[in-house]
Write an enzyme that holds these catalytic residues in place. Structure first.
Site, short mmCIF file in Angstrom:
data_model
loop_
_atom_site.label_atom_id
_atom_site.label_comp_id
_atom_site.label_asym_id
_atom_site.label_seq_id
_atom_site.Cartn_x
_atom_site.Cartn_y
_atom_site.Cartn_z
N TRP A 38 -56.95 40.13 38.09
CA TRP A 38 -55.74 39.47 38.57
C TRP A 38 -56.05 38.05 38.99
O TRP A 38 -57.08 37.77 39.62
CB TRP A 38 -55.18 40.23 39.77
CG TRP A 38 -54.20 39.49 40.62
CD1 TRP A 38 -54.48 38.57 41.59
CD2 TRP A 38 -52.78 39.59 40.56
NE1 TRP A 38 -53.33 38.09 42.15
CE2 TRP A 38 -52.26 38.71 41.54
CE3 TRP A 38 -51.88 40.34 39.81
CZ2 TRP A 38 -50.89 38.55 41.77
CZ3 TRP A 38 -50.52 40.20 40.04
CH2 TRP A 38 -50.04 39.32 41.00
N ASN A 52 -53.91 34.52 40.84
CA ASN A 52 -52.69 33.85 41.26
C ASN A 52 -52.99 32.41 41.63
O ASN A 52 -53.48 31.67 40.75
CB ASN A 52 -51.91 34.63 42.32
CG ASN A 52 -52.64 35.01 43.57
OD1 ASN A 52 -53.53 35.85 43.56
ND2 ASN A 52 -52.25 34.43 44.70
N ASP A 53 -52.73 31.94 42.84
CA ASP A 53 -52.69 30.51 43.15
C ASP A 53 -53.93 29.75 42.67
O ASP A 53 -55.07 30.20 42.81
CB ASP A 53 -52.61 30.31 44.66
CG ASP A 53 -51.40 30.98 45.28
OD1 ASP A 53 -50.57 31.53 44.55
OD2 ASP A 53 -51.30 30.94 46.52
N GLN A 84 -57.08 32.14 43.24
CA GLN A 84 -56.97 33.44 43.90
C GLN A 84 -57.19 34.54 42.87
O GLN A 84 -56.60 34.52 41.78
CB GLN A 84 -55.60 33.59 44.54
CG GLN A 84 -55.38 32.69 45.74
CD GLN A 84 -56.14 33.17 46.96
OE1 GLN A 84 -55.68 34.04 47.69
NE2 GLN A 84 -57.32 32.61 47.19
N TRP A 124 -52.53 42.42 42.76
CA TRP A 124 -53.05 41.67 43.90
C TRP A 124 -53.71 42.61 44.90
O TRP A 124 -53.16 43.65 45.26
CB TRP A 124 -51.90 40.94 44.60
CG TRP A 124 -52.32 40.03 45.70
CD1 TRP A 124 -52.55 38.68 45.62
CD2 TRP A 124 -52.57 40.39 47.06
NE1 TRP A 124 -52.92 38.18 46.84
CE2 TRP A 124 -52.94 39.21 47.75
CE3 TRP A 124 -52.52 41.59 47.77
CZ2 TRP A 124 -53.26 39.20 49.10
CZ3 TRP A 124 -52.85 41.58 49.11
CH2 TRP A 124 -53.20 40.40 49.77
N SER A 151 -55.45 31.13 49.81
CA SER A 151 -55.43 29.84 49.12
C SER A 151 -55.88 28.69 50.01
O SER A 151 -55.70 28.70 51.24
CB SER A 151 -54.03 29.55 48.61
OG SER A 151 -53.72 30.39 47.53
N ARG A 163 -51.33 29.39 56.85
CA ARG A 163 -52.25 29.56 55.71
C ARG A 163 -52.16 28.33 54.80
O ARG A 163 -51.38 27.43 55.01
CB ARG A 163 -51.93 30.83 54.91
CG ARG A 163 -50.50 30.95 54.41
CD ARG A 163 -50.34 32.27 53.65
NE ARG A 163 -48.97 32.54 53.24
CZ ARG A 163 -48.07 33.20 53.94
NH1 ARG A 163 -48.43 33.69 55.12
NH2 ARG A 163 -46.84 33.39 53.49
N GLU A 207 -45.18 27.60 52.22
CA GLU A 207 -46.45 27.97 51.57
C GLU A 207 -47.03 26.85 50.70
O GLU A 207 -46.34 25.99 50.18
CB GLU A 207 -46.28 29.22 50.70
CG GLU A 207 -46.15 30.51 51.44
CD GLU A 207 -46.31 31.71 50.52
OE1 GLU A 207 -46.73 32.76 51.04
OE2 GLU A 207 -46.01 31.62 49.30
#
Length: 618
Positions: free
Chosen positions: A35, A37-38, A54, A62, A96, A155, A205
């Site tokens: 997987w 992501n960011d 990520q 995730w 992230s 975050r 975010e």
């Protein structure tokens, strides 16, 4: 500062792939497996672009974030690298964050030739990690002490350089009092002082603050994870703008898991005014991976009739993938359609006169029965591209499309509109046409289709560190990528060879015998390794041996320990061959049988790993 990390770090937990699975993008980066992501901490360092992201390498969903890592020398062709941040090694959530290259060593962390690469992660407080080997492995700063702790939930720290105040800045999202970001400043990248807060409902975010040139000066762009942004100014401690509402970098539905989210720009680029951005696309999934990165775009500020806007264009390095071009001029589509050949993966550029049209569409991946996978629609009456405002210029619009197996990028009027989608295009034969469809009369002034090659270079080495050019391939034995380099297993002699050749040179490399009899470097080989020179550590005889088929040329007594890495250096000059191990010369031999050939590595009757293979011509 943290002590050396455990020996099992970095990990390379990836199965082999040729990147040809159904729906796998051929010029959009995706993780080798697992997987993603960011996008995290994209940066440039000494000729190499680093993309962190990520990552859950052990599942298609995730969970338990790691930082994946890939590198490129051209922003187009990417090679998977071992895990950069690992929750078994590095403390915190590892969510992230951004990163910078500390070229001035203001952190004081430098210890050796490499500049420190400093990255930031963590939730409800920011943790610092740093690399002293060019971004491959990371240590934890101050045992994971949080260098800032915003109020509320927080975050996604991103760090930037302000050349006017000559300080580093950090922007962190937090929900204290509602959506917004906290700004901090620092002179050394480690000690941070709160500077200000900017609150906005849209600012959720993965924030980013970018300095961008315009009109001979600079403005600052503050954007959120969804790509909503405002243009303003940064005075060294605070961001200010007279905008009353944000605009969007990518004019699609943007949220976590959509076709565009959590974009960041590369830091430390050779041109400090260039802004190259990549985002996460979350709707692409296959048999062994989930998610991909958007194709890199250049971001610029431009004056438009509606004010200053961020415009996007695919990076010009895309042209290196072009491998076949067809062009048409002055086509007329009058209340009908006009089919054209397309392809599997391609780039399309067109200029259209739409003054006499009410609607125009490009149907993509069409088949003879009229089926198509996707269409791009310009409504001339509403002046919208896929529902987004795009005004003609002198009655004309420009479209620029990137069509991949799992992705579609649409640019209008040189980037005034930018849209990125995940689309599962049918890559079966017979379904790769293009159809131009018009309600009314459209004049196609020009249309060009460039076929695009795959970025997934066969023979790219994700874990073997080497300067040896040319494609590598297994000549015998089973060879695989492991965190420590290239691993070979063979019941007899196994060889892994580069197509690069040499005659007189110095060759150096590290070999480790995991189990079995011998591990070696090979040189002056032919393509099937039926002819070669090889120098090995032989645990069966406890010797260093230089040999070729049919003759053991020289041996030197040497106690071989399995599991220990030995550094070989071979100097080949005509018939003279000199061999050193761990800095001590042990063989000085003469053999004129083979004058030149390929470089490689060898394992005999066991398992061996080779790493750091370097060749310099004499």
């Amino acid at each position: 500062m943290q002590a050396d990390v455990p020996k099992n770090y970095p990990d390379f937990p990836y199965q082999a792939t040729n990147y040809q699975e159904d729906n796998r993008g051929q010029f959009h980066f995706s993780t080798r497996s697992g997987w993603m992501n960011d996008v995290n901490a994209p940066l440039y360092y000494r000729g190499v672009y680093h993309l962190y992201y990520q990552h859950n390498p052990f599942s298609l969903v995730w969970d338990t974030m790691h930082w994946g890592h890939a590198t490129s020398t051209d922003l187009v062709h990417w090679t998977q690298r071992p895990i950069a941040l690992d929750p078994h090694v590095h403390p915190g959530d590892l969510w992230s964050g951004g990163g910078v290259v500390d070229t001035g060593n203001v952190s004081g962390l430098k210890d050796g030739d490499d500049d420190p690469i400093v990255v930031y992660s963590g939730t409800n407080g920011v943790t610092v990690f740093y690399s002293l080997d060019g971004g491959n492995t990371f240590k934890t700063y101050a045992d994971g002490k949080k260098v800032v702790t915003p109020g509320g939930t927080s975050r996604d720290p991103k760090v930037f350089w302000d050349p006017v105040s000559k300080h580093w800045g950090m922007v962190v999202w937090s929900d204290e009092g509602g959506n917004g970001v906290d700004f901090y400043t620092s002179g050394n990248l480690l000690d941070w002082t709160f500077a200000s807060r900017y609150a906005a409902d849209w600012l959720f975010e993965c924030p980013n603050l970018i300095r961008m040139p315009i009109d001979g000066g600079y403005r600052w762009v503050l954007h959120s994870g969804s790509g909503e942004y405002e243009v303003g100014d940064w005075d060294g401690t605070a961001f200010r703008t007279d905008w009353t509402a944000p605009q969007k970098i990518n004019q699609t539905t943007t949220h976590a898991g959509a076709g565009y989210y959590a974009a960041l720009n590369f830091s430390n680029l050779p041109d400090p005014d260039r802004v190259v951005s990549m985002a996460w696309q979350g709707e692409n999934q296959g048999s062994i991976w989930t998610g991909n990165a958007s194709f890199p775009v250049d971001l610029k500020l431009r004056h438009t009739p509606d004010g200053v806007r961020v415009v996007s264009a695919p990076i010009p390095e895309l042209a290196t993938l072009r491998q076949g071009t067809q062009s048409w001029k002055n086509l007329v589509v009058d209340n009908g359609h006009h089919p054209l050949p397309g392809g599997d993966t391609y780039e399309l550029e067109t200029t259209l006169d739409v003054r006499k049209a009410s609607r125009f569409s490009l149907r993509l991946h069409t088949s003879p029965d009229g089926w198509f996978d996707r269409k791009v629609v310009y409504d001339a009456k509403a002046q919208t591209l896929n529902g987004v405002p795009l005004k003609p210029v002198d009655g004309k619009i420009k479209l620029h499309l990137l069509v991949d197996r799992g992705q579609l990028d649409v640019f209008g009027n040189d980037g005034e509109v930018y849209q990125s989608y995940n689309v599962n295009f049918d890559s079966l034969p017979g379904g790769d046409g293009i159809d131009l469809v018009a309600d009314g009369r459209v004049q196609v002034e020009s249309l060009t289709v460039h076929q695009l090659a795959s970025i997934w270079r066969h023979g790219a080495e994700p874990t073997l560190s080497t300067n040896v050019a040319g494609e590598w391939y297994p000549a015998r034995g089973t060879w695989s990528d492991v965190a420590g380099g290239k691993q070979g297993q063979s019941a007899g002699d196994g060889f892994y060879l580069s197509k690069a050749t040499g005659s007189d040179f110095t060759m150096a490399g590290d070999v480790k015998l995991v189990d079995g009899v011998a591990a070696a470097l090979t040189f002056r080989a032919n393509k099937d390794a039926s002819q070669h020179y090889t120098v090995n550590v032989d645990a069966g005889a406890n010797v260093v041996k230089l040999w070729r088929p049919g003759r053991d040329i020289a041996t030197h007594p040497f106690k071989v320990e399995r599991g220990h890495a030995y550094h070989f250096e071979v100097v080949a000059d005509g018939a003279s061959i000199k061999v050193s191990i761990d800095g001590q010369q042990v063989i000085d031999a003469t053999d004129d049988t083979i004058a030149a050939g390929q470089f490689g590595m060898n394992v005999y009757n066991g398992t061996a790993v080779a790493q750091n293979v370097r060749v310099s011509e004499r």
